[in-house]
Structure formats: C-alpha cells, structure tokens
Design a protein around this motif. Structure first.
Motif, mmCIF file in Angstrom:
data_model
loop_
_atom_site.group_PDB
_atom_site.id
_atom_site.type_symbol
_atom_site.label_atom_id
_atom_site.label_comp_id
_atom_site.label_asym_id
_atom_site.label_seq_id
_atom_site.Cartn_x
_atom_site.Cartn_y
_atom_site.Cartn_z
ATOM 1 N N ARG A 302 -21.858 18.627 58.264
ATOM 2 C CA ARG A 302 -22.968 19.303 57.592
ATOM 3 C C ARG A 302 -24.248 18.465 57.663
ATOM 4 N NH1 ARG A 302 -18.906 20.982 53.826
ATOM 5 N NH2 ARG A 302 -19.360 19.208 52.487
ATOM 6 N N ARG A 303 -24.085 17.154 57.575
ATOM 7 C CA ARG A 303 -25.264 16.287 57.648
ATOM 8 C C ARG A 303 -25.895 16.349 59.034
ATOM 9 N NH1 ARG A 303 -24.574 10.301 55.436
ATOM 10 N NH2 ARG A 303 -24.343 11.579 53.548
ATOM 11 N N ARG A 304 -25.048 16.338 60.080
ATOM 12 C CA ARG A 304 -25.578 16.439 61.442
ATOM 13 C C ARG A 304 -26.265 17.794 61.652
ATOM 14 N NH1 ARG A 304 -20.699 13.675 62.912
ATOM 15 N NH2 ARG A 304 -19.691 15.694 63.269
ATOM 16 N N ALA A 306 -27.714 19.601 59.356
ATOM 17 C CA ALA A 306 -28.964 19.606 58.621
ATOM 18 C C ALA A 306 -30.058 18.842 59.377
ATOM 19 C CB ALA A 306 -28.765 18.986 57.237
ATOM 20 N N ILE A 307 -29.672 17.725 59.989
ATOM 21 C CA ILE A 307 -30.633 16.957 60.776
ATOM 22 C C ILE A 307 -31.099 17.734 61.992
ATOM 23 C CG2 ILE A 307 -30.917 14.885 62.194
ATOM 24 C CD1 ILE A 307 -29.014 13.462 60.259
ATOM 25 N N ALA A 308 -30.150 18.437 62.644
ATOM 26 C CA ALA A 308 -30.506 19.231 63.817
ATOM 27 C C ALA A 308 -31.435 20.380 63.460
ATOM 28 C CB ALA A 308 -29.249 19.761 64.480
#
Length: 308
Positions: A302-304, A306-308
């Motif tokens: 989920r963090r990746r 969100a960054i994308a």
C-alpha cells in the motif's frame, strides 16, 4: 537542429542480467557441501557398526553417517543441501534457463549419489560376511537414494516452479532444518547438549522459516492458499515422521522383525503427531509468523502504491 544522440544505457539497464552457466554446478556443489556440514564437522569417521568384522583403530572416512541411529541426520544433510541449491538456483535465474537448471540438478544429484556410493562401499568392506550385513547396507543405501530423489524434487520446485510450487519445496527443506541445526550444536556421537538454550531455539526454526516462506509466496490465489496449508501440514508432520522412523529403525530388539518395526514406528508416529504439546506449537508458530509477514507485505504494498 541536430537530433540528440540515442544512448543505450537505459535499455541496457532494462535487459535481464544472466549469470555464467558454470555458476550453476558450482553453486549446486557448494550447497551439497554446506548440507553435509553437520557430519563433516565431526571428522566424518564411520560410526560404530553393530556388524563390524573387526573394530578399526581409526574408523575410515565416509561421506554420510551410515548408522541405524542416524537416519534423521542423513535425511537432514541431504534435503537441506538440496533446498539450499534450489534457493541459489532461483536467485541465479534457473526458471528461465533450462541448461542452468540441468547443470544445477546434475551437480546436486551426482555429488549426493557419489556420497551414498562411497559410504556404502566403505561400510560394506568393514562388516561381517552375513545376510544381515547385506540387508543393512542395501536398506540404508536404498533409503539414501530415495532421499536424494526427494531432495532433487525439492531443488526443482524451489528453483523453477511458480511461487506456490516453490513454497512446497521450501516447506520440505525447512521442516528438516531443526535436525540439521541440532547436529551442528551437538555433533553426532558427542555427549548430551551443553547448550540447551540453543537446542531449544533450533526446534523453532522450521515453523519460522515456513511462516516466512508463506509470507513471501502470498495467499492471493487458490494454488498459493493450498500450498500454504500443505506447508503448515509439513511442519507439523515431519518431526513426528522423523521421530517414528528413528525410533523404529534404531531399535536393535526389532531389527529382525520388519513387521514389528513398522508397527512400532507407526505407533510412535501417531503418538507424536497427535500429542497437543508437540503438534500445536509449530503449527501456531508458522501461522503467526505467516500472518505477521503477510501484514507487513500488504502494508509495504500500500505504501508503494501511495508513492506511485
């Protein structure tokens, strides 16, 4: 206005890197030697044989611990080496290189079979010329060959199968690591453990490794869910199987009655399998580690995103 020169650097970075083929057999051979480490560290001198024709002053060197009292160790050193070869093969890209996979499997299989042959011939030369000696050597040799075949299946699954299949191979390899580590801590033939804490920790390594393997695989497809369940079953049943096998084969009283030996081994296996104090801790440990790993994996995903 002139066009900018086209550089191949970004393209080169996108191309998959391939490792030289010679790395595959070298890696396989190294994995086999690492698997044999618990036995090699003892000096690899032939264990005491009940059927010795004479007691040698200095027992000869053998590459496997042929003895009815060390079948669990034989299983561990062969399968752990095979599993390590599979992990290394997958890292080298064996899934996309059939020739590399063939070289990896050839190195593992030939070296382990050579160890079986060297040990069988050396042990046979020291035994009495009796039918019991022949049965003993043939029985152990056949068991070792079957274990090598199991190890090659583990290597193939880990190195080349999709993640669900690789998980099955990792589960089998992980399930025997407790005996492998225990034999490092307390070498075969030595006095009882002087490091009880280390021995206690060694029994938790298999379920932790299985849980980590499930987290790596994921449970987002039906095949992966089935593989995860099978992995937990493996970490539950393998200790009971090894306990039943070692107790049955290691009994001199039952050595002349295969039927009674089998019945006794099955009884010990069932007792160890369904004893809650023995069965529940590894199952729960594998599930908890897998759940934590899957939660961390989902959080990072989920963090990746969100960054994308």
């Amino acid at each position: 206005m002139s066009a900018e020169p086209v550089t191949s650097a970004p393209v080169d970075r996108m191309l998959p890197r391939t490792h030289p083929l010679w790395l595959f057999p070298v890696t396989g051979a190294t994995a086999v030697l690492v698997g044999l480490l618990p036995w090699l560290l003892t000096g690899a001198r032939m264990p005491i044989q009940n059927l010795w024709a004479f007691t040698p002053t200095v027992p000869p060197i053998v590459l496997l611990p042929f003895s009815q009292y060390s079948v669990g160790l034989i299983l561990s050193v062969i399968v752990v080496g095979a599993a390590l070869a599979g992990i290394a093969g997958r890292a080298l890209g064996a899934r996309s290189r059939r020739s590399g996979t063939a070289l990896l499997l050839a190195a593992v299989g030939l070296l382990q079979l050579a160890a079986v042959a060297q040990t069988a011939v050396t042990v046979a030369d020291t035994l009495q010329e009796r039918t019991e000696s022949t049965i003993y050597v043939v029985g152990l040799s056949l068991g070792c060959v079957l274990t090598v075949a199991l190890g090659l299946a583990v290597t193939t699954l880990i190195a080349t199968a999709p993640r669900a299949g690789a998980l099955l191979g990792l589960a089998v390899g992980s399930a025997v690591t407790s005996g492998w580590l225990s034999s490092i801590i307390v070498p075969f033939g030595s006095s009882p453990a002087t490091l009880p804490a280390a021995m206690w920790l060694a029994q938790w390594v298999p379920p932790v490794l299985v849980g980590a393997a499930i987290a790596w695989t994921g449970v987002d497809t039906a095949g992966r869910i089935i593989a995860a369940i099978a992995a937990v079953v493996a970490v539950w049943m393998t200790p009971a199987f090894i306990t039943g096998l070692t107790n049955a084969v290691g009994s001199r009283v039952l050595a002349e009655s295969p039927a009674d030996m089998l019945d006794y081994g099955l009884g010990v296996f069932r007792m160890a399998l369904f004893e809650p104090a023995l069965a529940l801790p590894p199952i729960l440990t594998a599930i908890v580690v897998a759940a934590i790993g899957l939660a961390v994996r989902a959080l990072l995903g989920r963090r990746r995103a969100a960054i994308a």
